[in-house]
Design a protein around this motif. Structure first.
Motif, short mmCIF file in Angstrom:
data_model
loop_
_atom_site.label_atom_id
_atom_site.label_comp_id
_atom_site.label_asym_id
_atom_site.label_seq_id
_atom_site.Cartn_x
_atom_site.Cartn_y
_atom_site.Cartn_z
N LYS A 137 0.83 -1.21 0.00
CA LYS A 137 0.00 0.00 0.00
C LYS A 137 0.87 1.26 0.00
O LYS A 137 0.51 2.29 -0.58
CB LYS A 137 -0.89 -0.05 1.25
N LEU A 138 2.03 1.17 0.64
CA LEU A 138 2.94 2.32 0.70
C LEU A 138 4.04 2.25 -0.36
O LEU A 138 4.97 3.05 -0.36
CB LEU A 138 3.59 2.39 2.09
N ASN A 139 3.93 1.27 -1.27
CA ASN A 139 4.96 1.07 -2.31
C ASN A 139 6.34 0.86 -1.71
O ASN A 139 7.33 1.40 -2.22
CB ASN A 139 5.01 2.28 -3.26
N ILE A 140 6.41 0.10 -0.62
CA ILE A 140 7.71 -0.18 0.02
C ILE A 140 8.11 -1.60 -0.34
O ILE A 140 7.35 -2.54 -0.11
CB ILE A 140 7.63 -0.02 1.55
N ASP A 141 9.30 -1.74 -0.88
CA ASP A 141 9.76 -3.04 -1.35
C ASP A 141 10.66 -3.69 -0.29
O ASP A 141 11.89 -3.58 -0.36
CB ASP A 141 10.51 -2.85 -2.68
N ILE A 142 10.04 -4.34 0.69
CA ILE A 142 10.79 -5.04 1.75
C ILE A 142 10.09 -6.37 2.00
O ILE A 142 8.86 -6.44 2.01
CB ILE A 142 10.82 -4.21 3.07
#
Length: 249
Positions: A137-142
């Motif tokens: 949702k936050l476009n965080i790639d982890i």
């Protein structure tokens, strides 16, 4: 992401602090300070060291008690206030020193203190899945399963922000968040802040970096020596004008 509906109407007043007083032994840290915060805006809170910015935000986030003054949060007047009540109400603060359990995974950090249980055991599968959705949702790639100690500081910070978002935060306070980030990492942070803005979150941004403030902030509230100096639209202020108001000459 662009078409995502704001969860709180943008422009709605979420926080109003008035007449806030705080004394520590021998020091009047805050003297009749006010602050207002609106959904979907980034408010830069500025002042020299010792101006009272962090103290004010610690009062809003329940870390410190105010000696006097009124806080109205989401339309309700607040009485007794502590960090747990603040968090449950949707007020989160990301301190300069990150507050992560580095020996745990990303998902375990995000669900720390509100773990999902299935048949008496930790439901890691669901926590990983829900963490994946929050990060997406936050476009965080982890990877939710990655151990936090393996992550760069900037990624740890993103996990802290994701944790706040997962706890349904409506007001997010960032205290000097870029002090140890590279230019690329700052860009990623700003992208996430803009995502949160679009969702109607109100963000308070404490920083000394004027270039960043011109890029990310909508409004600026300036404090000096524990006093409220004023609030302005960032677009109408030059960096020089902002600094002059901070130092008072």
């Amino acid at each position: 992401m662009g078409e995502k509906k704001a969860e709180v109407p943008v422009g709605k007043e979420l926080v109003r602090m008035t007449g806030i007083m705080k004394e520590f032994p021998g020091v009047k840290a805050l003297d009749n300070v006010k602050l207002d915060l609106y959904a979907g805006e980034v408010l830069a809170l500025l002042g020299e060291n010792g101006a009272g910015k962090s103290t004010l935000m610690k009062i809003l986030s329940g870390v410190y008690q105010r000696d006097d003054g009124e806080i109205i949060l989401f339309g309700n007047k607040i009485g007794e206030w502590d960090a747990n009540k603040a968090k449950n109400a949707g007020v989160s603060i990301i301190h300069q020193e990150l507050n992560m359990c580095t020996h745990l995974s990303v998902a375990e950090n995000i669900f720390l203190g509100r773990e999902l249980i299935k048949n008496g055991r930790l439901d890691n599968e669901r926590m990983n899945q829900e963490t994946k959705e929050i990060l997406h949702k936050l476009n965080i790639d982890i990877d939710p399963r990655e151990q936090v100690s393996e992550l760069a500081v900037s990624k740890q910070q993103m996990v802290e922000i994701a944790k706040a978002v997962s706890a349904n935060c409506k007001v997010l306070i960032l205290d000097e968040p870029t002090s140890s980030l590279t230019a690329n990492e700052v860009e990623s942070l700003f992208r996430i802040m803009n995502e949160l803005k679009a969702q109607g979150v109100a963000l308070v941004y404490i920083s000394h970096k004027m270039d960043e403030i011109k890029v990310i902030a909508d409004e600026v509230t300036i404090m000096r020596d524990g006093h409220y100096i004023g609030k302005w639209d960032v677009a109408n202020m030059t960096k020089e004008e902002i600094i002059a108001k901070m130092v008072g000459r």
